[in-house]
Design a protein around this motif. Structure first.
Motif, PDB file in Angstrom:
ATOM      1  N   TRP A 196     -32.973  19.983   3.304  1.00  7.60           N
ATOM      2  CA  TRP A 196     -31.612  19.738   2.809  1.00  7.60           C
ATOM      3  C   TRP A 196     -31.623  18.621   1.758  1.00  7.60           C
ATOM      4  O   TRP A 196     -32.354  17.642   1.896  1.00  7.60           O
ATOM      5  CB  TRP A 196     -30.688  19.325   3.961  1.00  7.60           C
ATOM      6  N   SER A 240     -16.464  24.961  13.996  1.00  2.00           N
ATOM      7  CA  SER A 240     -15.998  23.627  13.608  1.00  2.00           C
ATOM      8  C   SER A 240     -14.583  23.333  14.089  1.00  2.00           C
ATOM      9  O   SER A 240     -14.260  22.175  14.389  1.00  2.00           O
ATOM     10  CB  SER A 240     -16.078  23.471  12.087  1.00  2.00           C
ATOM     11  N   ALA A 274     -22.135  10.760  -0.704  1.00  2.00           N
ATOM     12  CA  ALA A 274     -22.085  11.777   0.355  1.00  2.00           C
ATOM     13  C   ALA A 274     -23.462  12.003   0.960  1.00  2.00           C
ATOM     14  O   ALA A 274     -23.618  12.132   2.179  1.00  2.00           O
ATOM     15  CB  ALA A 274     -21.533  13.085  -0.201  1.00  2.00           C
ATOM     16  N   TRP A 298     -20.441  12.336   6.884  1.00  2.00           N
ATOM     17  CA  TRP A 298     -20.029  13.398   5.971  1.00  2.00           C
ATOM     18  C   TRP A 298     -21.015  14.567   6.027  1.00  2.00           C
ATOM     19  O   TRP A 298     -20.602  15.731   6.019  1.00  2.00           O
ATOM     20  CB  TRP A 298     -19.916  12.872   4.542  1.00  2.00           C
ATOM     21  N   CYS A 299     -22.301  14.269   6.083  1.00  2.00           N
ATOM     22  CA  CYS A 299     -23.299  15.346   6.168  1.00  2.00           C
ATOM     23  C   CYS A 299     -23.153  16.134   7.466  1.00  2.00           C
ATOM     24  O   CYS A 299     -23.288  17.364   7.478  1.00  2.00           O
ATOM     25  CB  CYS A 299     -24.707  14.775   6.031  1.00  2.00           C
ATOM     26  N   ALA A 336     -20.273  18.426   7.014  1.00  2.00           N
ATOM     27  CA  ALA A 336     -20.635  19.586   6.193  1.00  2.00           C
ATOM     28  C   ALA A 336     -21.402  20.613   7.014  1.00  2.00           C
ATOM     29  O   ALA A 336     -21.186  21.826   6.884  1.00  2.00           O
ATOM     30  CB  ALA A 336     -21.446  19.138   4.982  1.00  2.00           C
ATOM     31  N   ASP A 358     -19.901  24.402   7.551  1.00  2.00           N
ATOM     32  CA  ASP A 358     -20.543  25.531   6.878  1.00  2.00           C
ATOM     33  C   ASP A 358     -21.756  26.089   7.613  1.00  2.00           C
ATOM     34  O   ASP A 358     -22.262  27.159   7.234  1.00  2.00           O
ATOM     35  CB  ASP A 358     -20.979  25.114   5.468  1.00  2.00           C
ATOM     36  N   VAL A 416     -26.435  23.277   4.662  1.00  2.00           N
ATOM     37  CA  VAL A 416     -26.269  22.290   3.596  1.00  2.00           C
ATOM     38  C   VAL A 416     -27.165  22.708   2.449  1.00  2.00           C
ATOM     39  O   VAL A 416     -28.349  22.981   2.647  1.00  2.00           O
ATOM     40  CB  VAL A 416     -26.636  20.871   4.072  1.00  2.00           C
ATOM     41  N   THR A 427     -23.340  22.000  -1.705  1.00  2.00           N
ATOM     42  CA  THR A 427     -22.570  21.193  -0.761  1.00  2.00           C
ATOM     43  C   THR A 427     -22.076  19.911  -1.414  1.00  2.00           C
ATOM     44  O   THR A 427     -20.996  19.410  -1.082  1.00  2.00           O
ATOM     45  CB  THR A 427     -23.433  20.843   0.469  1.00  2.00           C
ATOM     46  N   SER A 461     -16.697  20.410  -3.660  1.00  2.00           N
ATOM     47  CA  SER A 461     -17.009  20.356  -2.230  1.00  2.00           C
ATOM     48  C   SER A 461     -16.732  18.970  -1.660  1.00  2.00           C
ATOM     49  O   SER A 461     -16.287  18.836  -0.513  1.00  2.00           O
ATOM     50  CB  SER A 461     -18.464  20.753  -1.993  1.00  2.00           C
ATOM     51  N   ARG A 485     -13.268  18.465  -0.171  1.00  2.00           N
ATOM     52  CA  ARG A 485     -12.782  19.348   0.892  1.00  2.00           C
ATOM     53  C   ARG A 485     -12.237  18.538   2.071  1.00  2.00           C
ATOM     54  O   ARG A 485     -12.962  17.785   2.716  1.00  2.00           O
ATOM     55  CB  ARG A 485     -13.900  20.271   1.358  1.00  2.00           C
ATOM     56  N   ILE A 490     -14.037  18.790   5.649  1.00  2.00           N
ATOM     57  CA  ILE A 490     -15.255  18.014   5.893  1.00  2.00           C
ATOM     58  C   ILE A 490     -14.892  16.570   6.194  1.00  2.00           C
ATOM     59  O   ILE A 490     -15.457  15.946   7.116  1.00  2.00           O
ATOM     60  CB  ILE A 490     -16.226  18.112   4.706  1.00  2.00           C
TER      61      ILE A 490
END
Length: 458
Positions: free
Chosen positions: A265, A289, A323, A329-330, A333, A337, A340, A344, A349, A352, A355
């Motif tokens: 990632w 989520s 980010a 935040w990761c 994400a 989703d 990543v 992303t 993004s 969003r 997130i």
């Protein structure tokens, strides 16, 4: 002196076993992929603009183009390209992005000198061993002083790579290491501002290493005490316990090149174990989520100081880099989703709200894993669902290295995703580098891959 001992090894007969050379080729392939992804997305445009302005004799190529510049200018551009998306490899022990400072010097000086593929690969191994060992001799020590270990260690690895390909002897190479030490640095100030300096650090290091080798070749001298002190790099730039002697311990017997991990990632390595633990929980318990009420992670203290810094907004990062260096935040994400990727961290993004909302539900405790460095620490999360259930996720370490290496097939998939389309000839040019007469096929293959992507509008 350590610098002289390292120089003697680096300029001598390096008998790297086949698995070590294969590992070096894998990392060069990965680095080329991240560089070409940066070319495609324009992620390093300022560095390329400046490199073009520096110009110089037509010695070396900006990756993904047909433009040839002076070798040091090309290394500035290519080092920035490899690291621009923060998708390049990491050596856990040194927390250093090794390929970002090895590949630019190896390709720039290798192309300039018309070196064989085998010679370039051997120089790369010398560079990998240098970068990883110099950084690992001060575990998290440079970061603790607010410095980027990749640039600190990278000036030395680039100097070693350049010196070997230039044919310098051990004395001149030791001088190059000493000269390079005066250019070690790289502030972590970008963490709180969203500035793009981090992606420049490998470019600076690669350029500086080449210049250091050229200065040594021209007769400039550098202190052989650059590692041992007094007033060496560890005295000046590292906090905590250091072990400079480990730089040369076991050289030629113990290979750090095979211990470098490949990122799945494009985010800070220090969040990867937690991200993987979240994916483990999602896969085993099958929630989505919108069912997540809270996430609690256990984080290594050296990771927390970088990716859980509450002195900045971790839920609404100000930039893509902010980010990438926000564990909450990761994690948000990943939850939103289930994956990543480079996209992303695109501007749309980052904005969003779903997130940001998920990131706000992430908390953590700091816990040391005895004897384990941050980038090798396990990942553990406890996720509370809206129906009251609590589920857990665990990984022994972040994926991509150590006991969980990226497979060859997964590496090629990552590479082709970064390139934007299948590129079997370029993959072959790298994997068969050991038998190539020079770098021509590799360099041309990079330009052809980018041109094919552009032509087809992928």
């Amino acid at each position: 002196m350590i610098a002289r001992e390292l120089a003697e090894w680096a300029t001598g007969e390096i008998s790297a076993p086949a698995p070590v050379r294969a590992a070096a080729a894998r990392h060069l392939l990965d680095g080329l992929g991240t560089a070409l992804a940066a070319v495609r997305t324009g992620a390093a445009t300022p560095a390329l603009t400046v490199a073009r302005g520096l110009g110089g004799p037509a010695e070396s190529t900006i990756l993904g183009t047909a433009e040839r510049l002076g070798a040091s200018a090309a290394a500035l551009a290519n080092g920035t390209l490899v690291h621009a998306l923060d998708f390049d490899d990491t050596h856990a022990g040194g927390l250093v992005h090794a390929t970002a400072v090895v590949l630019p010097a190896a390709l720039a000086v290798g192309e300039e000198r018309g070196a064989s593929g085998a010679a370039v690969l051997t120089a790369a191994v010398a560079g990998y061993e240098t970068a990883c060992r110099v950084a690992a001799a001060a575990p998290h020590g440079f970061h603790a002083r607010g410095l980027h270990a990749t640039m600190v260690a990278g000036v030395f690895s680039s100097a070693v790579v350049a010196a070997r390909l230039m044919g310098l002897d051990a004395a001149r190479t030791a001088d190059a290491l000493g000269i390079a030490g005066s250019q070690a640095g790289g502030l972590l100030a970008f963490l709180g501002t969203g500035a793009s300096t981090k992606q420049l650090h490998p470019g600076f290091a690669s350029q500086a290493g080449i210049i250091a080798a050229r200065l040594a070749a021209a007769g400039a001298t550098g202190p052989e005490t650059v590692f041992d002190g007094p007033h060496g790099v560890y005295d000046a730039l590292a906090a905590g316990t250091t072990d400079p002697g480990s730089i040369t311990a076991g050289l030629g017997q113990r290979w750090e090149t095979t211990a470098i991990g490949i990122k799945p990632w494009p985010a800070c390595q220090l969040s990867h174990a937690t991200m993987a633990a979240v994916l483990d929980a999602m896969e085993r318990h099958g929630f989505t989520s919108d069912q997540v009420a809270a996430v609690h992670a256990v984080v290594h203290p050296d990771s927390a100081s970088v990716v859980c810094d509450t002195g900045r907004d971790l839920t609404r990062p100000a930039s893509a880099y902010a980010a990438k260096f926000s564990l909450p935040w990761c994690v948000g994400a990943v939850l939103a989703d289930g994956r990543v990727g480079v996209d992303t961290f695109a501007e749309e993004s980052l904005a969003r709200p779903e997130i940001a909302a998920l990131a706000a539900r992430v908390t953590w405790d700091v816990a040391t894993a005895p004897g384990v460095v941050a980038a090798d620490a396990p990942g553990d999360v406890t996720i509370t669902l809206t129906d009251g259930r609590r589920v857990t996720g665990h990984v022994d370490r972040s994926p991509g290295g150590g006991s969980a290496p990226l497979t060859d097939a997964a590496l090629v998939t990552k590479f082709e995703t970064n390139v934007g389309r299948p590129a079997p000839e370029l993959v072959r040019a790298v994997t068969e580098l050991d038998s190539a007469p020079d770098l021509t096929d590799l360099i041309r293959g990079c330009a052809a891959a980018v041109a094919a992507h552009t032509e087809h509008g992928d």
